[in-house]
Each structure stands twice: as C-alpha cells, then as structure tokens.
Scaffold this motif. Structure first.
Motif, PDB file in Angstrom:
ATOM      1  N   GLY A  10      41.828  31.047  35.974  1.00  0.00           N
ATOM      2  CA  GLY A  10      41.895  32.395  36.556  1.00  0.00           C
ATOM      3  C   GLY A  10      43.046  33.199  35.967  1.00  0.00           C
ATOM      4  O   GLY A  10      43.557  34.130  36.595  1.00  0.00           O
ATOM      5  N   ALA A  12      43.203  35.451  33.830  1.00  0.00           N
ATOM      6  CA  ALA A  12      43.001  36.876  33.527  1.00  0.00           C
ATOM      7  C   ALA A  12      43.062  37.725  34.792  1.00  0.00           C
ATOM      8  O   ALA A  12      42.940  38.943  34.737  1.00  0.00           O
ATOM      9  CB  ALA A  12      41.647  37.076  32.841  1.00  0.00           C
ATOM     10  N   VAL A  15      46.940  37.815  39.728  1.00  0.00           N
ATOM     11  CA  VAL A  15      48.159  36.999  39.649  1.00  0.00           C
ATOM     12  C   VAL A  15      48.291  36.391  38.256  1.00  0.00           C
ATOM     13  O   VAL A  15      49.358  36.408  37.631  1.00  0.00           O
ATOM     14  CB  VAL A  15      48.123  35.830  40.679  1.00  0.00           C
ATOM     15  N   LEU A  33      41.918  29.384  31.367  1.00  0.00           N
ATOM     16  CA  LEU A  33      40.471  29.158  31.534  1.00  0.00           C
ATOM     17  C   LEU A  33      39.963  30.183  32.530  1.00  0.00           C
ATOM     18  O   LEU A  33      40.386  30.205  33.693  1.00  0.00           O
ATOM     19  CB  LEU A  33      40.207  27.737  32.043  1.00  0.00           C
ATOM     20  N   TYR A  38      36.213  40.078  35.669  1.00  0.00           N
ATOM     21  CA  TYR A  38      36.691  41.473  35.731  1.00  0.00           C
ATOM     22  C   TYR A  38      37.227  41.899  34.374  1.00  0.00           C
ATOM     23  O   TYR A  38      38.177  42.660  34.279  1.00  0.00           O
ATOM     24  CB  TYR A  38      37.741  41.616  36.840  1.00  0.00           C
ATOM     25  N   GLY A  57      35.312  30.359  29.840  1.00  0.00           N
ATOM     26  CA  GLY A  57      34.418  29.340  30.378  1.00  0.00           C
ATOM     27  C   GLY A  57      34.446  29.334  31.889  1.00  0.00           C
ATOM     28  O   GLY A  57      35.303  29.957  32.522  1.00  0.00           O
ATOM     29  N   ALA A  79      41.772  30.284  39.693  1.00  0.00           N
ATOM     30  CA  ALA A  79      40.395  30.806  39.602  1.00  0.00           C
ATOM     31  C   ALA A  79      39.672  30.617  40.925  1.00  0.00           C
ATOM     32  O   ALA A  79      39.714  29.547  41.532  1.00  0.00           O
ATOM     33  CB  ALA A  79      39.630  30.082  38.492  1.00  0.00           C
ATOM     34  N   ALA A  80      39.034  31.659  41.376  1.00  0.00           N
ATOM     35  CA  ALA A  80      38.310  31.600  42.650  1.00  0.00           C
ATOM     36  C   ALA A  80      37.497  32.878  42.810  1.00  0.00           C
ATOM     37  O   ALA A  80      37.702  33.858  42.091  1.00  0.00           O
ATOM     38  CB  ALA A  80      39.297  31.483  43.815  1.00  0.00           C
ATOM     39  N   ILE A  81      36.564  32.807  43.762  1.00  0.00           N
ATOM     40  CA  ILE A  81      35.975  34.038  44.276  1.00  0.00           C
ATOM     41  C   ILE A  81      36.929  34.420  45.398  1.00  0.00           C
ATOM     42  O   ILE A  81      37.066  33.685  46.382  1.00  0.00           O
ATOM     43  CB  ILE A  81      34.542  33.796  44.814  1.00  0.00           C
ATOM     44  N   LYS A 149      39.197  27.306  51.175  1.00  0.00           N
ATOM     45  CA  LYS A 149      40.594  27.005  50.837  1.00  0.00           C
ATOM     46  C   LYS A 149      41.132  25.874  51.727  1.00  0.00           C
ATOM     47  O   LYS A 149      41.819  24.983  51.257  1.00  0.00           O
ATOM     48  CB  LYS A 149      41.457  28.261  51.000  1.00  0.00           C
ATOM     49  N   LEU A 185      42.884  45.440  47.819  1.00  0.00           N
ATOM     50  CA  LEU A 185      43.913  44.844  48.681  1.00  0.00           C
ATOM     51  C   LEU A 185      44.547  45.963  49.491  1.00  0.00           C
ATOM     52  O   LEU A 185      44.803  47.047  48.952  1.00  0.00           O
ATOM     53  CB  LEU A 185      44.957  44.140  47.813  1.00  0.00           C
ATOM     54  N   ASN A 321      37.167  43.316  43.812  1.00  0.00           N
ATOM     55  CA  ASN A 321      36.374  42.097  43.939  1.00  0.00           C
ATOM     56  C   ASN A 321      35.179  42.379  44.842  1.00  0.00           C
ATOM     57  O   ASN A 321      34.191  41.675  44.829  1.00  0.00           O
ATOM     58  CB  ASN A 321      37.221  40.975  44.526  1.00  0.00           C
TER      59      ASN A 321
HETATM   60  N1  LIG Z   1      45.332  38.510  45.887  1.00  0.00           N
HETATM   61  C1  LIG Z   1      45.698  38.045  47.079  1.00  0.00           C
HETATM   62  O1  LIG Z   1      46.055  38.806  48.011  1.00  0.00           O
HETATM   63  C2  LIG Z   1      45.730  36.562  47.319  1.00  0.00           C
HETATM   64  C3  LIG Z   1      46.256  36.122  48.535  1.00  0.00           C
HETATM   65  C4  LIG Z   1      46.272  34.755  48.791  1.00  0.00           C
HETATM   66  C5  LIG Z   1      45.772  33.872  47.853  1.00  0.00           C
HETATM   67  N2  LIG Z   1      45.263  34.321  46.689  1.00  0.00           N
HETATM   68  C6  LIG Z   1      44.738  33.339  45.740  1.00  0.00           C
HETATM   69  O2  LIG Z   1      45.357  33.531  44.472  1.00  0.00           O
HETATM   70  C7  LIG Z   1      44.429  33.235  43.423  1.00  0.00           C
HETATM   71  C8  LIG Z   1      44.371  34.405  42.452  1.00  0.00           C
HETATM   72  O3  LIG Z   1      43.922  35.570  43.147  1.00  0.00           O
HETATM   73  P1  LIG Z   1      43.824  36.978  42.429  1.00  0.00           P
HETATM   74  O4  LIG Z   1      44.171  38.014  43.417  1.00  0.00           O
HETATM   75  O5  LIG Z   1      44.550  36.895  41.136  1.00  0.00           O
HETATM   76  O6  LIG Z   1      42.259  37.074  42.187  1.00  0.00           O
HETATM   77  P2  LIG Z   1      41.405  37.675  40.972  1.00  0.00           P
HETATM   78  O7  LIG Z   1      40.030  37.832  41.495  1.00  0.00           O
HETATM   79  O8  LIG Z   1      42.096  38.872  40.394  1.00  0.00           O
HETATM   80  O9  LIG Z   1      41.442  36.532  39.880  1.00  0.00           O
HETATM   81  C9  LIG Z   1      40.592  35.425  39.899  1.00  0.00           C
HETATM   82  C10 LIG Z   1      40.291  35.065  38.452  1.00  0.00           C
HETATM   83  O10 LIG Z   1      39.445  33.906  38.482  1.00  0.00           O
HETATM   84  C11 LIG Z   1      38.413  34.084  37.533  1.00  0.00           C
HETATM   85  N3  LIG Z   1      37.247  33.301  37.946  1.00  0.00           N
HETATM   86  C12 LIG Z   1      36.469  33.496  39.037  1.00  0.00           C
HETATM   87  N4  LIG Z   1      35.462  32.594  39.047  1.00  0.00           N
HETATM   88  C13 LIG Z   1      35.639  31.813  37.945  1.00  0.00           C
HETATM   89  C14 LIG Z   1      34.909  30.712  37.395  1.00  0.00           C
HETATM   90  N5  LIG Z   1      33.797  30.255  37.987  1.00  0.00           N
HETATM   91  N6  LIG Z   1      35.351  30.155  36.259  1.00  0.00           N
HETATM   92  C15 LIG Z   1      36.470  30.621  35.633  1.00  0.00           C
HETATM   93  N7  LIG Z   1      37.192  31.658  36.116  1.00  0.00           N
HETATM   94  C16 LIG Z   1      36.777  32.250  37.248  1.00  0.00           C
HETATM   95  C17 LIG Z   1      38.117  35.589  37.544  1.00  0.00           C
HETATM   96  O11 LIG Z   1      37.487  36.005  36.332  1.00  0.00           O
HETATM   97  C18 LIG Z   1      39.517  36.178  37.719  1.00  0.00           C
HETATM   98  O12 LIG Z   1      40.119  36.452  36.470  1.00  0.00           O
HETATM   99  C19 LIG Z   1      43.093  32.929  44.094  1.00  0.00           C
HETATM  100  O13 LIG Z   1      42.907  31.552  44.159  1.00  0.00           O
HETATM  101  C20 LIG Z   1      43.258  33.518  45.481  1.00  0.00           C
HETATM  102  O14 LIG Z   1      42.462  32.845  46.422  1.00  0.00           O
HETATM  103  C21 LIG Z   1      45.248  35.658  46.389  1.00  0.00           C
END
Ligand SMILES: NC(=O)c1ccc[n+]([C@@H]2O[C@H](COP(=O)([O-])OP(=O)(O)OC[C@H]3O[C@@H](n4cnc5c(N)ncnc54)[C@H](O)[C@@H]3O)[C@@H](O)[C@H]2O)c1
Length: 324
Positions: A10, A12, A15, A33, A38, A57, A79-81, A149, A185, A321
């Motif tokens: 994740g 890209a 965070v 990876l 996005y 990937g 990486a996550a949804i 989670k 957010l 998202n």
């Molecule tokens: N943003 C927040 O407020 C927040 C708060 C608490 C926890 N988190 C956690 O922090 C982490 C990062 O969050 P974020 O805000 O950067 O989210 P984000 O959606 O900006 O980034 C997630 C990245 O994961 C990638 N990704 C998604 N599915 C994938 C797959 N199947 N294979 C490979 N890559 C994949 C996406 O392309 C994206 O670049 C997450 O695990 C999220 O749960 C975020």
C-alpha cells in the motif's frame, strides 16, 4: 553494506506515499507492493530512485507476495480497502484484502524468517464506547472494516514467537496533506468543503474521534520499524495524542473559525454511530512517540492549498476511497 530493505504494502496510498519517501531519505531500500487503486501518481516524484522498487501487484495473489518478500528485512503492511463505506461497497473484496491477504502475508513473512511486521490497524476497532479507551479496553467493531482489522490483529498476535514480532498500530483518524490526497477523511473533507462552498453539514456531532496528522502517522510507523523488538513487547499501540480527541461538532467549529464565512448545517440524523475517545499514554511512554502537528494546523494546511489553487478539482474521484 547493502541497506536494509523494507517492504511497504500500500506504499502508493495516503500514508504509504509519505512513508516511502521518509524511508528512502533515512537510507533504507524500499519495495512498494501496490495495485495502484488510486493511481501511481503519488510516487511519480521518487520513481527512478536507486533504492526504490515498485511492484504493481495484488496482495491477494499468493505468488506475487512470495516473490515480493524475497530479500526483505521488515514488512510494513498498509494495503487495504480503507474505511467503512469503501468496505461496505465491496464486502467480499474487503475481507479478501484486509483479512485473508494479511494472514497470507504474515505467514509467508514468518516462514521466511522476516522477524518484524508492522500492521496498520485503526482506533475504529473501539466502535462505540463512552469511556476513554486504552489498548486494553474491549474492542467493539461496528463495521465490516473494523471487523477485518480486529480479526487480523488477533490472529497476527497469535503468530508471535521469538522469531516473529507483529506490531499493531491502531491509528487515529488521519488528516493532512499527502502526495496521495484523500478528501474522504473528515478533517480534510470539512476543510475542503468550507474553502470551496462555505458550508459544511454535521450529522449528529456529539461523536468523539481521535485525530492524527498523516505525516505523524508515517513517523510512527517508522518508529516501530526502527524500534528494537523488546520495545515492542506491548505489541498493540494506540497511535495519536490525548489532546487531539474532538467531537465532530468541535471539529466543525474549528473549521468554521479558521475558514471565515463557513456556515455549519446541523442535521439531527446520525449517519455514523461510531464514537470513541482514546488514550495514547502507551505509545508515548514505550516508544517516545509525540505528534508534531495538530488539527488546527491541518485545517490551515488544507485551506492554504485550496487558496493557492494547488488542487484543481478536489471532487475528482481519485481523492476518495468512497464518495461522501
Ligand atoms: N487514513 C486513515 O484515517 C486511517 C486510519 C486508521 C488506519 N488506517 C490504516 O492505514 C493504512 C493505510 O491507509 P491509507 O489512508 O493510506 O489508505 P489508502 O487507501 O490511501 O491506501 C491504501 C493503498 O493500498 C493499496 N491497495 C488496496 N488494495 C490492494 C491490493 N489488493 N493489493 C495491493 N495494494 C492494494 C491501494 O492502491 C492504496 O495505494 C490502511 O491499512 C488503513 O486501514 C488509515
């Protein structure tokens, strides 16, 4: 000597795109990876860096994960949804990505002898609770996102032994500027909406949330990567700052104060039932983590970005998202 190589899944994302830059600056080799949901634009500036490898990937693909773990010293799993709404829209995918792929990644990492995995979890896991919540408070996930989670956290912790150290960071709700900007957010959304439309809507407003700047979140992740495993013996860390718990109403008022002419529209209906107020003593005491930015500064940051017209179309789907 070759530099330590860190895998950032994740990388890209909101965070990850900051973390990848920071790790490169600190001299690490970084392998990202990401399936670039996005786009890959967030990494454009550092693409071609001699210590950066980009793997386009899917973390749900066993073989890709196996190959991507080769030569890696520590894993940061971002990486996550991400978010309740995004998960609800694609529930099967959310479970596969957030839970199944997490467990596969951890099992493969452990089998290879990679001894540290930092997992980005969320304070959303506390769901709905009137108390001030510590890491030992009961979890009460009220969404599929939080359930994926909570389940992952539990199973990761069960995998711990002397060879494998999972570290769970329960991040507060993030805000602030990032190369992969997110306007879904709440701090960012209110600040953008107030700047552009001079009006924000508050549903309910009494719900508590802890907030954390995205740059501080990336610093916290790096702190865990660099901490000796003994320091991580508490394993789960709420990540944020006690003083940065606000109700949504307080947040809206702060935005209106900073961005003059903003009207707040109060709506009785509560769309999001989550309310949680979090204690961050442990992360400060055990890891020495302190924030460098506050919510009012984050609001100013977005306001300035909008005034300077740096983001041409903040409604572009790429910044969301899900669409609020
Ligand atoms: N943003 C927040 O407020 C927040 C708060 C608490 C926890 N988190 C956690 O922090 C982490 C990062 O969050 P974020 O805000 O950067 O989210 P984000 O959606 O900006 O980034 C997630 C990245 O994961 C990638 N990704 C998604 N599915 C994938 C797959 N199947 N294979 C490979 N890559 C994949 C996406 O392309 C994206 O670049 C997450 O695990 C999220 O749960 C975020």
């Amino acid at each position: 000597m070759a530099s330590k190589r860190i895998l950032v899944t994740g990388g890209a994302g909101y965070v990850g795109s900051i973390l990848a830059r920071n790790l490169l600056k600190a001299g690490y080799g970084v392998r990202v990876l990401d399936n670039f949901l996005y786009s890959q634009k967030s990494l454009e500036e550092i693409q071609g860096h001699e210590r950066l490898e980009l793997v386009n990937g899917n973390i749900t693909d066993f073989n890709i994960v196996e190959k991507t773990l080769e030569g890696i010293e520590s894993v940061v799993h971002l990486a996550a949804i991400v978010g309740d709404a995004a998960c609800n829209m694609q529930a099967d995918l959310a479970v596969r990505v957030n839970y199944s792929a997490t467990m596969n990644l951890a099992r493969q990492a452990k089998k290879r002898g990679i001894n540290k995995l930092v997992f980005a979890s969320t304070c959303s896991n506390y769901g709905q609770n009137e108390e001030v919540l510590t890491e030992d408070s009961p979890l009460n996930p009220v969404s599929l996102y939080a359930m994926t989670k909570v389940t992952s956290e539990k199973e990761l912790l069960e995998m711990e032994d002397e060879t494998f150290h999972p570290c769970i960071l329960r991040l507060a709700t993030l805000y602030g500027l990032s190369p992969r900007m997110r306007f879904d957010l709440v701090v960012n959304y209110f600040s953008m909406k107030a700047s552009v439309e001079k009006e924000i809507s508050v549903f309910g407003g009494g719900q508590w949330r802890p907030f954390l700047h995205v740059a501080d979140a990336a610093r916290a992740v790096q702190t865990c990567v660099e901490a000796p495993n003994e320091k991580l013996s508490k394993k789960v860390f709420n990540c944020g700052c006690d003083k940065e718990n606000y109700t949504i109403k307080q947040l809206a008022e702060l935005v209106a104060e900073k961005i003059s002419g903003t009207k707040i529209d109060y709506v009785k209906e509560i769309k999001d039932q989550r309310t949680y107020r979090v204690d961050f003593t442990r992360v400060k005491k055990e890891l020495g983590f302190e924030i460098t930015k506050t919510v009012p500064q984050g609001i100013e940051e977005i306001k300035k970005e909008m005034e300077e017209n740096k983001i041409k179309n903040p409604k572009d789907r790429v910044y969301y998202n899900y669409l609020p």
